[in-house]
Design a protein around this motif. Sequence first.
Motif, mmCIF file in Angstrom:
data_model
loop_
_atom_site.group_PDB
_atom_site.id
_atom_site.type_symbol
_atom_site.label_atom_id
_atom_site.label_comp_id
_atom_site.label_asym_id
_atom_site.label_seq_id
_atom_site.Cartn_x
_atom_site.Cartn_y
_atom_site.Cartn_z
ATOM 1 N N MET A 83 -2.994 -14.710 -4.169
ATOM 2 C CA MET A 83 -4.057 -13.957 -4.837
ATOM 3 C C MET A 83 -4.250 -12.591 -4.175
ATOM 4 S SD MET A 83 -5.646 -14.638 -7.449
ATOM 5 C CE MET A 83 -6.796 -13.725 -8.423
ATOM 6 N N LEU A 131 -1.581 -5.429 -8.473
ATOM 7 C CA LEU A 131 -2.145 -4.997 -9.747
ATOM 8 C C LEU A 131 -2.919 -3.695 -9.567
ATOM 9 C CD1 LEU A 131 -3.344 -8.328 -11.363
ATOM 10 C CD2 LEU A 131 -1.203 -7.139 -11.640
ATOM 11 N N HIS A 132 -3.552 -3.524 -8.415
ATOM 12 C CA HIS A 132 -4.290 -2.284 -8.181
ATOM 13 C C HIS A 132 -3.369 -1.091 -8.090
ATOM 14 C CE1 HIS A 132 -8.119 -4.425 -6.571
ATOM 15 N NE2 HIS A 132 -8.163 -4.221 -7.861
ATOM 16 N N CYS A 133 -2.232 -1.273 -7.447
ATOM 17 C CA CYS A 133 -1.404 -0.073 -7.295
ATOM 18 C C CYS A 133 -0.418 0.123 -8.445
ATOM 19 C CB CYS A 133 -0.707 -0.037 -5.935
ATOM 20 S SG CYS A 133 0.569 -1.243 -5.750
ATOM 21 N N CYS A 134 -0.139 -0.929 -9.217
ATOM 22 C CA CYS A 134 0.834 -0.753 -10.290
ATOM 23 C C CYS A 134 0.280 -1.001 -11.680
ATOM 24 C CB CYS A 134 2.035 -1.658 -10.053
ATOM 25 S SG CYS A 134 2.842 -1.291 -8.517
ATOM 26 N N GLY A 135 -0.964 -1.402 -11.775
ATOM 27 C CA GLY A 135 -1.556 -1.570 -13.098
ATOM 28 C C GLY A 135 -1.759 -3.033 -13.452
ATOM 29 N N TYR A 136 -2.893 -3.282 -14.143
ATOM 30 C CA TYR A 136 -3.230 -4.671 -14.468
ATOM 31 C C TYR A 136 -2.247 -5.307 -15.436
ATOM 32 C CZ TYR A 136 -7.736 -4.501 -12.106
ATOM 33 O OH TYR A 136 -8.709 -4.440 -11.161
ATOM 34 N N ALA A 193 -7.080 0.154 8.606
ATOM 35 C CA ALA A 193 -6.388 -1.020 8.085
ATOM 36 C C ALA A 193 -4.893 -0.726 7.935
ATOM 37 C CB ALA A 193 -6.979 -1.423 6.741
ATOM 38 N N TRP A 199 -5.253 4.279 2.406
ATOM 39 C CA TRP A 199 -3.976 4.941 2.166
ATOM 40 C C TRP A 199 -4.104 5.981 1.047
ATOM 41 C CZ3 TRP A 199 0.175 5.509 4.930
ATOM 42 C CH2 TRP A 199 1.319 6.017 4.337
ATOM 43 N N ASN A 250 -12.154 -7.340 -14.078
ATOM 44 C CA ASN A 250 -12.062 -6.028 -13.445
ATOM 45 C C ASN A 250 -11.332 -5.030 -14.327
ATOM 46 O OD1 ASN A 250 -13.489 -6.475 -11.161
ATOM 47 N ND2 ASN A 250 -11.719 -7.058 -9.913
ATOM 48 N N TYR A 251 -10.305 -5.517 -14.992
ATOM 49 C CA TYR A 251 -9.550 -4.631 -15.870
ATOM 50 C C TYR A 251 -10.452 -4.123 -16.992
ATOM 51 C CZ TYR A 251 -5.504 -2.873 -18.460
ATOM 52 O OH TYR A 251 -4.599 -2.084 -19.098
ATOM 53 N N LEU A 280 -9.591 -10.906 -12.321
ATOM 54 C CA LEU A 280 -8.711 -9.759 -12.518
ATOM 55 C C LEU A 280 -8.909 -9.163 -13.903
ATOM 56 C CD1 LEU A 280 -5.512 -11.205 -10.865
ATOM 57 C CD2 LEU A 280 -6.846 -9.276 -10.064
ATOM 58 N N ALA A 311 0.820 -1.201 0.000
ATOM 59 C CA ALA A 311 0.000 0.000 0.000
ATOM 60 C C ALA A 311 0.859 1.258 0.000
ATOM 61 C CB ALA A 311 -0.923 0.001 1.212
ATOM 62 N N GLN A 324 -13.926 -2.329 -8.051
ATOM 63 C CA GLN A 324 -12.670 -2.954 -8.419
ATOM 64 C C GLN A 324 -12.126 -3.884 -7.337
ATOM 65 O OE1 GLN A 324 -10.576 -2.671 -11.277
ATOM 66 N NE2 GLN A 324 -12.474 -1.949 -12.193
ATOM 67 N N GLY A 325 -12.799 -3.895 -6.199
ATOM 68 C CA GLY A 325 -12.320 -4.765 -5.124
ATOM 69 C C GLY A 325 -11.009 -4.318 -4.514
ATOM 70 N N VAL A 326 -10.833 -2.981 -4.412
ATOM 71 C CA VAL A 326 -9.614 -2.465 -3.802
ATOM 72 C C VAL A 326 -9.636 -2.786 -2.309
ATOM 73 C CG1 VAL A 326 -8.324 -0.356 -3.275
ATOM 74 C CG2 VAL A 326 -9.443 -0.607 -5.480
ATOM 75 N N SER A 327 -8.507 -3.210 -1.780
ATOM 76 C CA SER A 327 -8.466 -3.587 -0.361
ATOM 77 C C SER A 327 -8.626 -2.350 0.517
ATOM 78 C CB SER A 327 -7.146 -4.264 -0.032
ATOM 79 O OG SER A 327 -6.123 -3.305 -0.007
ATOM 80 N N ARG A 353 -6.996 -1.415 3.011
ATOM 81 C CA ARG A 353 -5.712 -0.798 3.282
ATOM 82 C C ARG A 353 -5.328 0.185 2.170
ATOM 83 N NH1 ARG A 353 -1.470 -3.386 6.543
ATOM 84 N NH2 ARG A 353 -2.599 -5.329 6.483
ATOM 85 N N GLN A 354 -5.445 -0.285 0.953
ATOM 86 C CA GLN A 354 -5.061 0.579 -0.161
ATOM 87 C C GLN A 354 -6.021 1.743 -0.321
ATOM 88 O OE1 GLN A 354 -4.623 -2.522 -3.143
ATOM 89 N NE2 GLN A 354 -2.477 -1.969 -3.360
ATOM 90 N N GLN A 369 -3.601 -6.796 -4.879
ATOM 91 C CA GLN A 369 -3.177 -5.483 -4.378
ATOM 92 C C GLN A 369 -2.104 -4.879 -5.266
ATOM 93 O OE1 GLN A 369 -2.190 -5.485 -0.273
ATOM 94 N NE2 GLN A 369 -4.160 -6.303 0.345
ATOM 95 N N PRO A 386 -2.674 2.638 -13.247
ATOM 96 C CA PRO A 386 -3.332 1.684 -12.354
ATOM 97 C C PRO A 386 -4.609 2.212 -11.723
ATOM 98 C CG PRO A 386 -1.247 2.442 -11.432
ATOM 99 C CD PRO A 386 -1.324 2.966 -12.817
ATOM 100 N N VAL A 387 -5.344 1.303 -11.115
ATOM 101 C CA VAL A 387 -6.614 1.636 -10.478
ATOM 102 C C VAL A 387 -6.449 2.754 -9.461
ATOM 103 C CG1 VAL A 387 -8.486 0.739 -9.062
ATOM 104 C CG2 VAL A 387 -7.359 -0.738 -10.695
ATOM 105 N N LEU A 388 -5.371 2.675 -8.680
ATOM 106 C CA LEU A 388 -5.227 3.634 -7.586
ATOM 107 C C LEU A 388 -5.057 5.062 -8.101
ATOM 108 C CD1 LEU A 388 -3.164 1.795 -4.854
ATOM 109 C CD2 LEU A 388 -5.609 1.846 -5.259
#
Lengths: 605, 420
Positions: free
Chosen positions: A411, A418-423, B331, B298, B228-229, B225, A384, B289-292, B294-295, A416, B259-261
Amino acid sequence: MQSSLESRLDALHQISQRKLADILTRIPGRKDLIIDPVLMKPLECITGVSFLRSLGVDKIFKLEKSGFSCVNPQWVYLIYSDLITAKRVCDQINANIHQDHKNSYHIIFVPSDQVAIQQLLEEEGVHGIVTVHTFPWELIRLDGGVMSHELPGLFRMLFVDGDRSMLPAVARSLWSLQFLFGRIPLILSQGRFSLQIQKMVDILFDELGSPDKPDSEISCMLIVDRDVDYASVLLTPVTYSGLLDEVFGISSGTVELDSRAAGTQDGTAKKVSYQLSSNDAIYNEIKNRHFSDVFTFLSSKAKEIHSEYDRSRNMALHEMKHYVATELQKLTAMKRSLAYHIGACEAIIGEMGHRFESLHQTEQNILEGRNKRDNFNYAEECFATSGKLSSLRLLCLLALTQDGLSLDEAMVLKTQFLHCCGYEHLVTFHNLEKLGLLTRQSAGTNAGSIPYGANDTAGKLAGRVAQVVSQLPKRVSAFQAFAQRLKLFPEVSEEYDLKHPKDPGYVFGGSYVPVVCQLVNLLIKKELSPEEVLKLGSSIGTSSSVQKTAEWDSSAPHSFLVYFVGGVTYAEIAAFQLLEKLTGARILVAGTSIINGNRFIQSIV
Amino acid sequence: MLVKQKRSALRMMNLGVSCVEYQKVELQGCRRESEKEWESIAPTSVQTRCLDHYPERLYQIHLRQQQDLYKPLFQKRVCFANRWVPPPVNDTVAKILLGYPYSLELYRSLKSKTELLDAAIAVGDGNAILAVVLFLVRTLKKNLVYQLLRTRPEAVAQYCQYLAIRLRVHELTDLLEMLGDNREASMKQFQLAVCGTMNPQRRLQKLQACFKNHFSLTDNKDRLLIENYIKLLDILILEWQLSMAGADAEIAKALVGQPVLSSLAYTCQHHWSEPKGSISAPLTLSQQQGVSDRQFQWTVLTVRASLHSWDDIEGLFITKSWLGGKKLKAAVSMEQVVMQLHAHGAPVDVLVKYLELIDNVDKRVGLAQKLQCHKAVVNVFVAKRDRQALISYKANLHPQSEDYFYAENSLRVSTTKWKN
């Protein structure tokens, strides 16, 4: 003995230089040289601009997409033998031909010519127009007993893509080395690529000749695949050189100190290249020190220089003359070097300081398989809050030490990431899987012959079994079993002083001894015979071999060459240099490149 | 003539290195015809300052190899054979390894082809393996090639890498699917669809096709995944770009490659106050997107802190239960939160509030001292009823500062029962 070893290492450069000179003299007249930017740094180690000029090189360009304006009718490209770069060169040449220019074109490939490239040249219609040369440079000596082949792409090619086309070049360099030093009587190879290299070296001895020297100056060579010891790449080093590489990136023995370290006062972002060499007295002192010890040393040095300057103030005239002639220059050089290193130190603290302690603690726990829940949490937090390289490093370390993550854990982290760095990084995880650094091997896909469905269900089953097993108390993974067998976790007691290390494990703060370093250590102390080393290989799933010639006597070897296929880290180099100091043996360290955790991850991404 | 040229070339290479007397050397297995020439070159050549002739010899071997002077070695071996009989496979592979001219055309029988491939694999020279595989592909029908490759993973890897770099997608997928490695095939397709396509609409189309062909099986672990993309690209391209006007649409375009974030951060910055359920509200995107947690926390923390909206952050971490009590639902570790707030220049009051939420008292004091939040330290001492520690801490504070008075007041409060 020692000096002959040194001069032979020097000879490597001269041979490389002459190989290049030979090619350039065969191209008559004045010529323009177009160099692949990644080749610049290694080339500087071999030769200089004035040398190239003396061989008729007029202008030197970087190979870029935008093109360039050559003035001479002779174009000489110098590139790595890699298809994509070759294609770009072909495009440039074709474009030039279409403009009705009648230039002559040459391509020099480092380190070898490839069938695939020949095919490309033919298909592009430039075969016959372009003259192809190969420049198989010898190992490049970076500093002292450290050599690198400077083939940075090799790790990915071999371990991720399974592309073995560079192996002959590696074999060639090892043949050359043995031609110079004499054939090495005892050779240990660990890993599948090392074995093949060894086989190729034998062919080269048969076909190209072998030295007729009776004995070699090196008594034992270890060729090791990088996958034998990933932990030494993934862990964060604590030595100065290791951290310098970590934060700034050292390429071919030079470090580029950017604005973080150099231009802090005026805020200009100019880069300063700095050659790291043992001739620099200060660097030589601090390169292998524990980082916490470096700053104190530097400040004491600074005070020393200060008092030296003070002394000069009260000098008589005749003394002054002598002083200016001899010492002043040395002192100014030292002052400059001191300024660089202090700047670098500050930048390292700024970059790593806030998380260094916790990172190190977590790494140690991961290695020994303690506090699994906390480690996983730390990794998640890292995903994160920190950059992608450091988070992937932790993930790899987790997977490595637990013989692979369970499917669920994998998984969670994958999503996580892929979410922060791109799919698009889905491919990265596929690569990690291929390297065995993600899930348990049974769930992997390295066996191409098994139908997919069956493979997957087997994987699921294995994952479930593994989950059950992982809940059992005190489960020791294969990694930890191997580490304990080889005594890779140093016993940390009261006397364990990181500032005056007695154990190579200090390079990772006393938590881990690099595998190959320990092997050499055991061989020197005769605690392990070469045959026993051979048996160790099978326990980590690599194949290994021992090759002895008639000259080999069973006395403990005293001089070593350690060659890493896939790159060696600065931490390992420091560990070997400490071992040299402790045992009095001579150890030359070489690799296909110098690698660190970040570059390792980058080559997978 | 040739010799003359070479000699002059060698002279030009004189690097000005000091000389040692040249020792005549003989190379194994390569004397005879070439020997005369060898001697004629040798005296003019340069020597290194090394102790003996080995560096020089090494260089000469290189030179001769480059100039094809090694031919006698191989001619000798081959000459006994009939011109139509293929040379031994090991010789040919060694020639490829050494970079000499070779020909594969004589290997016409399937048996000889198989042997050739096995010899190349045994040596391990990827270049030779590729040369042989390309030859096989050219001279055998597809089925036979696949049959040969099926049991030889080294050859498959080498060939696949070649096809991938040359962007021969169809051949590559055919091969991989024929060999049963669907996962590798799907990954290559995915890589191509995503990394090889810059245009967002095209990328979405390709990705959808790729999904249909490779990832739609229910037991595929990457299925979710990819789905979602596709949804993310859908939102960015179709919904946001259409529904948002002007500058926003431009940004949405830029976010496609990110990325999603990044998208989440964007919504936090510009669409923070939108109601739940709106397509551009942060929470909607995050859930979809099912972001956790924590993320999500943050990202919100970073963005809202950079905008100095401290109240929003409080809402993020602290929920009010129905009875009015406060409940923490973080989180991310509070230390990280405090550090991040500090990095964005949060006022001391805000920092103290979050410092109080760090459970580990020692860590709290350590961090509070580091960030100069004296109030938090004082509070700890009061809670511990440790008067001595508080007094000595007060001594280090700036006299007459706000923190100083705070400490003094705390000491004066009569309700505290000091333990010392």
